[in-house]
Design a protein around this motif. Structure first.
Motif, PDB file in Angstrom:
ATOM      1  N   MET A 139       0.830  -1.189   0.000  1.00  0.00           N
ATOM      2  CA  MET A 139       0.000   0.000   0.000  1.00  0.00           C
ATOM      3  C   MET A 139       0.874   1.253   0.000  1.00  0.00           C
ATOM      4  SD  MET A 139      -1.293   0.090   3.964  1.00  0.00           S
ATOM      5  CE  MET A 139      -2.254   1.556   3.690  1.00  0.00           C
ATOM      6  N   GLU A 140       0.297   2.324  -0.513  1.00  0.00           N
ATOM      7  CA  GLU A 140       0.952   3.616  -0.475  1.00  0.00           C
ATOM      8  C   GLU A 140       0.199   4.461   0.532  1.00  0.00           C
ATOM      9  OE1 GLU A 140       2.148   6.910  -3.792  1.00  0.00           O
ATOM     10  OE2 GLU A 140       0.054   6.382  -3.605  1.00  0.00           O
ATOM     11  N   SER A 141       0.886   5.014   1.507  1.00  0.00           N
ATOM     12  CA  SER A 141       0.232   5.786   2.548  1.00  0.00           C
ATOM     13  C   SER A 141      -0.061   7.192   2.049  1.00  0.00           C
ATOM     14  CB  SER A 141       1.119   5.860   3.793  1.00  0.00           C
ATOM     15  OG  SER A 141       0.610   6.810   4.704  1.00  0.00           O
ATOM     16  N   GLU A 142      -1.349   7.528   1.968  1.00  0.00           N
ATOM     17  CA  GLU A 142      -1.748   8.870   1.549  1.00  0.00           C
ATOM     18  C   GLU A 142      -1.217   9.916   2.529  1.00  0.00           C
ATOM     19  OE1 GLU A 142      -4.059  11.099  -1.362  1.00  0.00           O
ATOM     20  OE2 GLU A 142      -3.715   8.953  -1.203  1.00  0.00           O
ATOM     21  N   GLU A 143      -1.233   9.555   3.812  1.00  0.00           N
ATOM     22  CA  GLU A 143      -0.767  10.490   4.837  1.00  0.00           C
ATOM     23  C   GLU A 143       0.716  10.815   4.665  1.00  0.00           C
ATOM     24  OE1 GLU A 143      -2.472   7.746   5.441  1.00  0.00           O
ATOM     25  OE2 GLU A 143      -4.426   8.576   6.010  1.00  0.00           O
ATOM     26  N   LEU A 144       1.508   9.790   4.376  1.00  0.00           N
ATOM     27  CA  LEU A 144       2.941  10.017   4.197  1.00  0.00           C
ATOM     28  C   LEU A 144       3.225  10.809   2.928  1.00  0.00           C
ATOM     29  CD1 LEU A 144       4.490   6.614   5.327  1.00  0.00           C
ATOM     30  CD2 LEU A 144       4.442   8.783   6.571  1.00  0.00           C
ATOM     31  N   VAL A 145       2.413  10.581   1.890  1.00  0.00           N
ATOM     32  CA  VAL A 145       2.566  11.352   0.655  1.00  0.00           C
ATOM     33  C   VAL A 145       2.353  12.834   0.941  1.00  0.00           C
ATOM     34  CG1 VAL A 145       1.555  11.837  -1.608  1.00  0.00           C
ATOM     35  CG2 VAL A 145       1.967   9.474  -0.916  1.00  0.00           C
ATOM     36  N   LEU A 146       1.330  13.154   1.738  1.00  0.00           N
ATOM     37  CA  LEU A 146       1.041  14.556   2.049  1.00  0.00           C
ATOM     38  C   LEU A 146       2.145  15.174   2.901  1.00  0.00           C
ATOM     39  CD1 LEU A 146      -2.808  14.400   2.728  1.00  0.00           C
ATOM     40  CD2 LEU A 146      -1.623  15.177   0.660  1.00  0.00           C
ATOM     41  N   TRP A 173       8.593  27.487  -1.324  1.00  0.00           N
ATOM     42  CA  TRP A 173       7.703  28.645  -1.401  1.00  0.00           C
ATOM     43  C   TRP A 173       8.373  29.783  -2.185  1.00  0.00           C
ATOM     44  CZ3 TRP A 173       2.877  28.005  -0.352  1.00  0.00           C
ATOM     45  CH2 TRP A 173       2.416  27.297   0.758  1.00  0.00           C
ATOM     46  N   GLU A 174       7.644  30.425  -3.068  1.00  0.00           N
ATOM     47  CA  GLU A 174       8.151  31.592  -3.790  1.00  0.00           C
ATOM     48  C   GLU A 174       7.614  32.854  -3.099  1.00  0.00           C
ATOM     49  OE1 GLU A 174       8.150  31.109  -8.285  1.00  0.00           O
ATOM     50  OE2 GLU A 174       6.733  29.555  -7.680  1.00  0.00           O
ATOM     51  N   GLU A 175       8.515  33.696  -2.677  1.00  0.00           N
ATOM     52  CA  GLU A 175       8.113  34.919  -1.998  1.00  0.00           C
ATOM     53  C   GLU A 175       7.273  35.804  -2.925  1.00  0.00           C
ATOM     54  OE1 GLU A 175       8.629  36.010   1.189  1.00  0.00           O
ATOM     55  OE2 GLU A 175       9.348  33.959   1.585  1.00  0.00           O
ATOM     56  N   GLY A 176       6.185  36.365  -2.361  1.00  0.00           N
ATOM     57  CA  GLY A 176       5.360  37.274  -3.134  1.00  0.00           C
ATOM     58  C   GLY A 176       4.447  36.608  -4.141  1.00  0.00           C
ATOM     59  N   VAL A 177       4.400  35.265  -4.127  1.00  0.00           N
ATOM     60  CA  VAL A 177       3.533  34.524  -5.047  1.00  0.00           C
ATOM     61  C   VAL A 177       2.311  34.018  -4.276  1.00  0.00           C
ATOM     62  CG1 VAL A 177       3.338  32.461  -6.492  1.00  0.00           C
ATOM     63  CG2 VAL A 177       5.415  33.857  -6.576  1.00  0.00           C
ATOM     64  N   ARG A 178       1.140  34.138  -4.859  1.00  0.00           N
ATOM     65  CA  ARG A 178      -0.089  33.704  -4.211  1.00  0.00           C
ATOM     66  C   ARG A 178      -0.447  32.277  -4.663  1.00  0.00           C
ATOM     67  NH1 ARG A 178      -3.498  39.481  -4.035  1.00  0.00           N
ATOM     68  NH2 ARG A 178      -2.018  40.415  -2.539  1.00  0.00           N
ATOM     69  N   TYR A 179      -0.544  31.380  -3.712  1.00  0.00           N
ATOM     70  CA  TYR A 179      -0.867  29.987  -3.978  1.00  0.00           C
ATOM     71  C   TYR A 179      -2.353  29.762  -3.710  1.00  0.00           C
ATOM     72  CZ  TYR A 179       4.128  28.953  -4.122  1.00  0.00           C
ATOM     73  OH  TYR A 179       5.464  28.926  -4.455  1.00  0.00           O
ATOM     74  N   VAL A 180      -3.051  29.337  -4.733  1.00  0.00           N
ATOM     75  CA  VAL A 180      -4.473  29.048  -4.619  1.00  0.00           C
ATOM     76  C   VAL A 180      -4.639  27.557  -4.357  1.00  0.00           C
ATOM     77  CG1 VAL A 180      -6.705  29.102  -5.783  1.00  0.00           C
ATOM     78  CG2 VAL A 180      -5.042  30.946  -6.176  1.00  0.00           C
ATOM     79  N   PHE A 181      -5.199  27.216  -3.207  1.00  0.00           N
ATOM     80  CA  PHE A 181      -5.464  25.827  -2.846  1.00  0.00           C
ATOM     81  C   PHE A 181      -6.921  25.512  -3.147  1.00  0.00           C
ATOM     82  CE2 PHE A 181      -2.141  23.950   0.188  1.00  0.00           C
ATOM     83  CZ  PHE A 181      -1.107  24.684  -0.365  1.00  0.00           C
ATOM     84  N   GLY A 182      -7.144  24.563  -4.052  1.00  0.00           N
ATOM     85  CA  GLY A 182      -8.502  24.146  -4.359  1.00  0.00           C
ATOM     86  C   GLY A 182      -9.084  23.283  -3.264  1.00  0.00           C
ATOM     87  N   PRO A 183     -10.371  22.910  -3.393  1.00  0.00           N
ATOM     88  CA  PRO A 183     -11.019  22.116  -2.362  1.00  0.00           C
ATOM     89  C   PRO A 183     -10.615  20.649  -2.413  1.00  0.00           C
ATOM     90  CG  PRO A 183     -12.536  22.536  -4.167  1.00  0.00           C
ATOM     91  CD  PRO A 183     -11.285  23.317  -4.470  1.00  0.00           C
ATOM     92  N   GLY A 184     -10.968  19.936  -1.337  1.00  0.00           N
ATOM     93  CA  GLY A 184     -10.732  18.503  -1.293  1.00  0.00           C
ATOM     94  C   GLY A 184      -9.819  18.102  -0.156  1.00  0.00           C
ATOM     95  N   SER A 185      -9.942  16.840   0.266  1.00  0.00           N
ATOM     96  CA  SER A 185      -9.180  16.352   1.411  1.00  0.00           C
ATOM     97  C   SER A 185      -7.681  16.309   1.138  1.00  0.00           C
ATOM     98  CB  SER A 185      -9.676  14.958   1.801  1.00  0.00           C
ATOM     99  OG  SER A 185      -9.537  14.053   0.710  1.00  0.00           O
ATOM    100  N   THR A 186      -7.282  16.137  -0.121  1.00  0.00           N
ATOM    101  CA  THR A 186      -5.851  16.080  -0.425  1.00  0.00           C
ATOM    102  C   THR A 186      -5.182  17.414  -0.121  1.00  0.00           C
ATOM    103  OG1 THR A 186      -6.122  14.362  -2.115  1.00  0.00           O
ATOM    104  CG2 THR A 186      -4.142  15.725  -2.239  1.00  0.00           C
ATOM    105  N   LEU A 187      -5.751  18.498  -0.638  1.00  0.00           N
ATOM    106  CA  LEU A 187      -5.141  19.813  -0.419  1.00  0.00           C
ATOM    107  C   LEU A 187      -5.377  20.308   1.010  1.00  0.00           C
ATOM    108  CD1 LEU A 187      -5.933  21.331  -3.887  1.00  0.00           C
ATOM    109  CD2 LEU A 187      -3.676  20.922  -2.940  1.00  0.00           C
ATOM    110  N   HIS A 188      -6.498  19.914   1.595  1.00  0.00           N
ATOM    111  CA  HIS A 188      -6.750  20.266   2.994  1.00  0.00           C
ATOM    112  C   HIS A 188      -5.709  19.586   3.886  1.00  0.00           C
ATOM    113  CE1 HIS A 188      -9.070  21.695   6.380  1.00  0.00           C
ATOM    114  NE2 HIS A 188      -9.234  20.466   6.850  1.00  0.00           N
TER     115      HIS A 188
END
Length: 373
Positions: A212-219, A230-245
């Motif tokens: 199995m591949e652990s989803e938790e470890l992947v995150l 992280w790029e300074e001054g860049v805005r990161y848009v996080f879409g919905p869903g448990s993966t990005l949450h």
């Protein structure tokens, strides 16, 4: 399924100096031809393209006149579009560089090129950062790490991508020997840069064997990668869903499970934004868009994230879209493409044939995209 656009550039002079014992082909093509050498790049490319016959109906090539690709594709019967022109049918290094630039302007998920280290140098000189390419080995010397181990391997790897298999992206070095020095018995190699290349994956088979591949470890891995980049001054848009949450949680950030959030300089600057709020936050600002795929279905745009509207996508730029998904989640698609249904068919048509997927720490995959509308 949508048509998969592949670029093809053949250096017809590649490999000429080998049989003539000239230790390469750079600058000695005419001498090699006078000694009876015969072009071999087209035949090497033919071997690679034969592997694509099972998916021929799903592929359209973008290529260049005569020996740079059009002649061979016509012989093999592949659908193709011919770009540019050649003066007197002759080719030179500048033709390769110009071809590379034009293919990138039009947009190709993967650009195949046949040649040797000199050709790789020309490709590298014109390549944009992150543009996936794959070399079909046809030169005398192949020291660069941007070539498949054989033409057949190049074809099989390309077919895997078209079929929706998991193909990992990596960085390959471009190296070349000084041919003039080599002809005098001196070996002098030089590094010229790096290109983004696909690698043989075998990922899902590996996961099945491991259990199995652990989803938790992947995150956790993905959070470490994002924290490091992280790029300074860049805005990161996080879409919905448990993966990005879950990704945000591993970054110690509080985001909304089913909403869209905006992060800048490691801090959430807007929670659960509307489409209008999101557009105002990204219009005129450097931004990156992170979305995930609906497991088993594959939608990345147009299902549950309508805040990411066509005008928002245009403001951010499709080149700044990244899909975040584990290999396990991609495996639930069983080779089907990721889907986009923005509500604007013209915009949907401009999506690349494959997008980059973040699947682990500094681990990117290239995966096909289709249309949901």
């Amino acid at each position: 399924m949508n048509t998969f656009h592949l670029g093809l550039i053949i250096n017809p002079l590649a490999g000429l100096g080998g049989t003539a014992a000239l230790k390469g082909s750079d600058g000695v093509a005419q001498e090699a031809l006078a000694l009876g050498a015969e072009p071999r790049a087209a035949e090497r490319t033919r071997i690679a393209l034969e592997c694509l016959r099972p998916v021929a109906e799903r592929v359209t090539f973008l290529t260049f006149p005569g020996p740079m690709g059009a002649d061979l594709l016509a012989q093999l019967g592949f659908a193709h579009q011919v770009l540019g022109s050649l003066e007197n049918g002759a080719t030179c290094a500048d033709d390769t560089r110009q071809a590379m630039r034009l293919l990138q302007e039009i947009g190709c998920a993967l650009i195949l090129f046949a040649g040797g280290d000199g050709t790789a140098r020309d490709i590298c000189a014109a390549a944009r950062e992150g543009q996936p390419v794959l070399g079909i080995p046809a030169g005398v010397k192949i020291h660069s790490g941007v070539y498949a181990i054989s033409p057949r391997a190049a074809g099989e790897l390309t077919r895997r991508l078209v079929e929706g298999g998991l193909v990992r992206l990596a960085s390959g070095e471009v190296r070349d020997l000084d041919e003039a020095a080599l002809r005098q018995g001196k070996v002098s190699a030089r590094w010229y840069g790096e290109l983004t290349v696909p690698e043989e994956g075998g990922f899902m088979q590996h996961v099945k064997q491991a259990g199995m591949e652990s989803e938790e470890l992947v995150l956790v891995d993905l959070a470490d990668w994002l924290r490091d980049s992280w790029e300074e001054g860049v805005r990161y848009v996080f879409g919905p869903g448990s993966t990005l949450h879950g990704l945000a949680a591993n970054l110690s950030l509080h985001t909304t499970l089913l909403g869209v959030d905006v992060i800048e300089n490691g801090q959430v600057i807007a929670h659960d934004v509307t489409e209008r709020e999101l557009f105002n936050l990204v219009d005129g600002y450097p931004a990156r868009l992170l979305v995930t795929a609906i497991g088993g279905q594959g939608h990345i745009i147009g299902r549950g994230n309508q805040q990411i509207s066509p005008r928002v996508l245009r403001a951010i730029g499709l080149e700044h879209l990244r899909v975040v998904a584990s290999k396990r989640k991609l495996g639930t698609l069983e080779g089907r493409p990721l889907l986009v249904d923005s509500g604007d068919p013209l915009l949907d048509d401009t999506f690349p044939d494959a997008v980059r997927v973040w699947a682990g720490y500094r681990e990117e995959l290239l995966y096909p995209v289709g249309w949901g509308s």
